[in-house]
Design a protein around this motif. Structure first.
Motif, PDB file in Angstrom:
ATOM      1  N   ARG A 322       3.268   1.022   0.793  1.00  0.00           N
ATOM      2  CA  ARG A 322       3.053   1.640   1.088  1.00  0.00           C
ATOM      3  C   ARG A 322       3.604   3.212   1.657  1.00  0.00           C
ATOM      4  NH1 ARG A 322      -1.583   3.864  -2.518  1.00  0.00           N
ATOM      5  NH2 ARG A 322      -2.546   4.864  -0.916  1.00  0.00           N
ATOM      6  N   LYS A 323       3.028   3.899   2.298  1.00  0.00           N
ATOM      7  CA  LYS A 323       3.711   4.645   3.550  1.00  0.00           C
ATOM      8  C   LYS A 323       2.457   4.357   4.747  1.00  0.00           C
ATOM      9  CE  LYS A 323       7.244   7.548   2.140  1.00  0.00           C
ATOM     10  NZ  LYS A 323       8.061   8.970   1.680  1.00  0.00           N
ATOM     11  N   PRO A 324       2.849   4.885   5.820  1.00  0.00           N
ATOM     12  CA  PRO A 324       1.386   4.693   6.457  1.00  0.00           C
ATOM     13  C   PRO A 324       0.437   5.617   6.391  1.00  0.00           C
ATOM     14  CG  PRO A 324       3.930   4.316   7.754  1.00  0.00           C
ATOM     15  CD  PRO A 324       4.143   4.838   6.945  1.00  0.00           C
ATOM     16  N   VAL A 325       0.782   6.680   5.634  1.00  0.00           N
ATOM     17  CA  VAL A 325      -0.275   7.825   6.200  1.00  0.00           C
ATOM     18  C   VAL A 325       0.456   9.033   4.651  1.00  0.00           C
ATOM     19  CG1 VAL A 325      -0.698  10.342   7.010  1.00  0.00           C
ATOM     20  CG2 VAL A 325       0.067   8.284   7.912  1.00  0.00           C
ATOM     21  N   GLU A 326      -0.171   9.006   3.638  1.00  0.00           N
ATOM     22  CA  GLU A 326       0.074   9.714   2.032  1.00  0.00           C
ATOM     23  C   GLU A 326      -0.234   9.948   2.301  1.00  0.00           C
ATOM     24  OE1 GLU A 326      -0.116   6.628  -0.607  1.00  0.00           O
ATOM     25  OE2 GLU A 326       2.287   5.453  -0.188  1.00  0.00           O
ATOM     26  N   LYS A 327      -0.343  11.643   1.890  1.00  0.00           N
ATOM     27  CA  LYS A 327      -0.606  13.057   1.159  1.00  0.00           C
ATOM     28  C   LYS A 327      -1.314  12.936   0.034  1.00  0.00           C
ATOM     29  CE  LYS A 327       2.055  15.694   4.026  1.00  0.00           C
ATOM     30  NZ  LYS A 327       2.920  17.437   3.701  1.00  0.00           N
ATOM     31  N   SER A 335      -4.504   7.466   5.802  1.00  0.00           N
ATOM     32  CA  SER A 335      -3.980   6.293   6.219  1.00  0.00           C
ATOM     33  C   SER A 335      -3.964   4.704   4.868  1.00  0.00           C
ATOM     34  CB  SER A 335      -4.376   6.249   7.675  1.00  0.00           C
ATOM     35  OG  SER A 335      -5.827   5.203   7.507  1.00  0.00           O
ATOM     36  N   ILE A 336      -3.274   4.001   5.752  1.00  0.00           N
ATOM     37  CA  ILE A 336      -3.210   3.481   5.199  1.00  0.00           C
ATOM     38  C   ILE A 336      -3.788   2.427   5.733  1.00  0.00           C
ATOM     39  CG2 ILE A 336      -1.313   1.908   6.666  1.00  0.00           C
ATOM     40  CD1 ILE A 336       0.520   0.847   4.329  1.00  0.00           C
ATOM     41  N   VAL A 337      -4.828   2.107   6.680  1.00  0.00           N
ATOM     42  CA  VAL A 337      -5.843   1.251   7.237  1.00  0.00           C
ATOM     43  C   VAL A 337      -6.795   1.668   6.289  1.00  0.00           C
ATOM     44  CG1 VAL A 337      -7.225   1.234   9.532  1.00  0.00           C
ATOM     45  CG2 VAL A 337      -4.246   1.173   9.599  1.00  0.00           C
ATOM     46  N   THR A 338      -6.845   3.160   6.065  1.00  0.00           N
ATOM     47  CA  THR A 338      -8.602   3.461   5.912  1.00  0.00           C
ATOM     48  C   THR A 338      -8.570   2.873   4.288  1.00  0.00           C
ATOM     49  OG1 THR A 338      -8.580   5.357   7.086  1.00  0.00           O
ATOM     50  CG2 THR A 338      -9.698   5.257   4.858  1.00  0.00           C
TER      51      THR A 338
END
Length: 423
Positions: A322-327, A335-338
């Motif tokens: 996955r990308k670090p941030v996805e819309k 964010s990928i962390v969340t």
């Protein structure tokens, strides 16, 4: 009053006796020749002292000369281009274009290449030769003599930020060499255009491999772990072996380049800064959304742990695809962390979020270990994150030996043929 019989003749020194035996002017029994003997002793001592001083001077000069030569060799080797040192591919064209050295800052120099040669090699910077795009320009593929291909970054504009990034990258890369850091081949300045020439990385960026058309299909589990290990080695070199230590400050999958064998190298050092020399007043807040550590984003606090956070994001990209941030919507991002954190710490849920390309190609124990490393790297509190050296040593046992780790792959023997019993 005195017993004269107790007074004996003075004893003669053995050394003096030996000198008397070989010197006709010295008598062993008495005072004759004592004056000339003292003069001879003084002369001998003076000559010996002078000879010793000369020998000592020559010895010191020899030691200094050897040290000076060694330091000069080390300095030349340290600042040489990819044609020396750790280079894996020879670049014979460098000698032809290295007509003079250009120092952009004190102590740094880079090979200066002819602008017209690079312009021609990129077909006048044709769109068809574009390999990627950055904040201040594009990267082009260039073909030089003998069909040797390189990458050329073209930086446009005379803004202070563009000039500073160019100078920073040229200075840094001209003074370091490491197998997991992109090699600088040269640079050129022409009017407002600045060019930086690198070795060509045939498999492009990690971002393109993971999130491009192939969607990571070329990256097996073992290759992904090798890439993570390569990146950790490059960061360890910057943090622990450079003096002063260097913070990359823009580590992300698009700045991790892959050669024909998927060896990973860090690139794009325009935002790099020496550790300890920066503060909120003289370093502009920079970075890429999704990779920037929270303490840097909120308080401007920048340390080597900021790079560790970005490394954790890259590790999550490798695991999850996955990308670090996805819309989620035009006005909302995640964010990928969340998204991943609640599932990364749950062993029953973790396999369900792993990139489907690799889900059936890994040992689950290794998956849990890598996920644990990623969780530590992206901790909000910098002091809870590990040093990159600790991360490196955690990954080495998970990478096969032929890919740079210590893992011994056990090949299962094919099942033995058992003949069917005859009826």
């Amino acid at each position: 009053m005195y017993n004269l019989s107790s007074i004996t003749a003075p004893q003669i020194s053995p050394v003096y006796s030996s000198m008397a035996a070989f010197s006709p002017g010295i008598e062993a029994g008495g005072k004759h020749g004592m004056g000339s003997n003292k003069k001879l002793l003084v002369a001998l001592i003076a000559a010996s002292t002078a000879m010793g001083a000369i020998i000592l001077f020559l010895l010191c000069f020899w030691v200094y000369h050897r040290k000076h030569i060694n330091k000069s060799k080390e300095k030349r080797s340290h600042s040489s281009d990819v044609a020396k040192g750790l280079a894996l591919v020879p670049f014979p064209f460098l000698g032809k274009y290295n007509t003079f050295k250009t120092s952009y800052r004190k102590g740094s120099a880079a090979t200066t290449m002819d602008y017209n040669v690079l312009e021609s090699a990129t077909n006048n910077f044709s769109e068809s030769e574009i390999l990627g795009m950055g904040g201040f320009g594009c990267v082009y593929k260039a073909k030089l003599e003998e069909n040797l291909c390189v990458a050329v970054k073209r930086l446009e504009g005379r803004t202070s930020d563009a000039i500073k990034e160019f100078e920073t990258e040229v200075e840094l890369l001209s003074n370091i060499q490491h197998p997991n850091i992109i090699s600088l081949l040269g640079c050129s300045v022409h009017a407002e255009t600045r060019l930086i020439v690198y070795e060509l990385m045939q498999n492009g960026s990690l971002e393109t491999q993971l999130h491009g058309p192939s969607r990571g299909s070329a990256l097996t589990w073992n290759l992904r772990m090798k890439i993570a290990l390569d990146v950790a080695r490059g960061l360890e070199y910057l943090h622990d072996y450079c003096h002063p230590p260097i913070i990359h400050r823009d580590l992300k999958s698009s700045n991790i380049l892959l050669d024909s064998n998927f060896n990973a190298k860090l690139s794009d050092f325009g935002l790099a800064v020496p550790d300890g020399a920066q503060n909120r007043n003289n370093v502009k807040l920079s970075g890429t959304l999704g990779y920037v550590a929270p303490e840097y984003l909120l308080d401007g606090k920048l340390t080597d742990k900021s790079d560790v956070y970005a490394f954790g994001i890259v590790l999550l990209e490798l695991l999850l695809g996955r990308k670090p941030v996805e819309k989620l919507s035009p006005s909302q991002c995640q964010s990928i962390v969340t998204w991943a954190m609640p599932q990364l710490t749950d062993r029953s849920r973790l396999p369900n979020i792993v990139d489907p390309v690799i889900i059936n190609t890994m040992d689950l124990k290794h998956l849990y270990q890598v996920a644990a490393v990623a969780v530590l790297c992206v901790q909000p509190e910098p002091s809870y994150r590990p040093l990159i050296t600790d991360v490196l040593h955690s990954l080495i046992p998970l990478v096969p030996m032929e890919l740079g780790g210590t893992l011994r792959l056990v090949k299962l023997a094919p099942p033995a043929f058992i003949p069917k019993p005859s009826n």
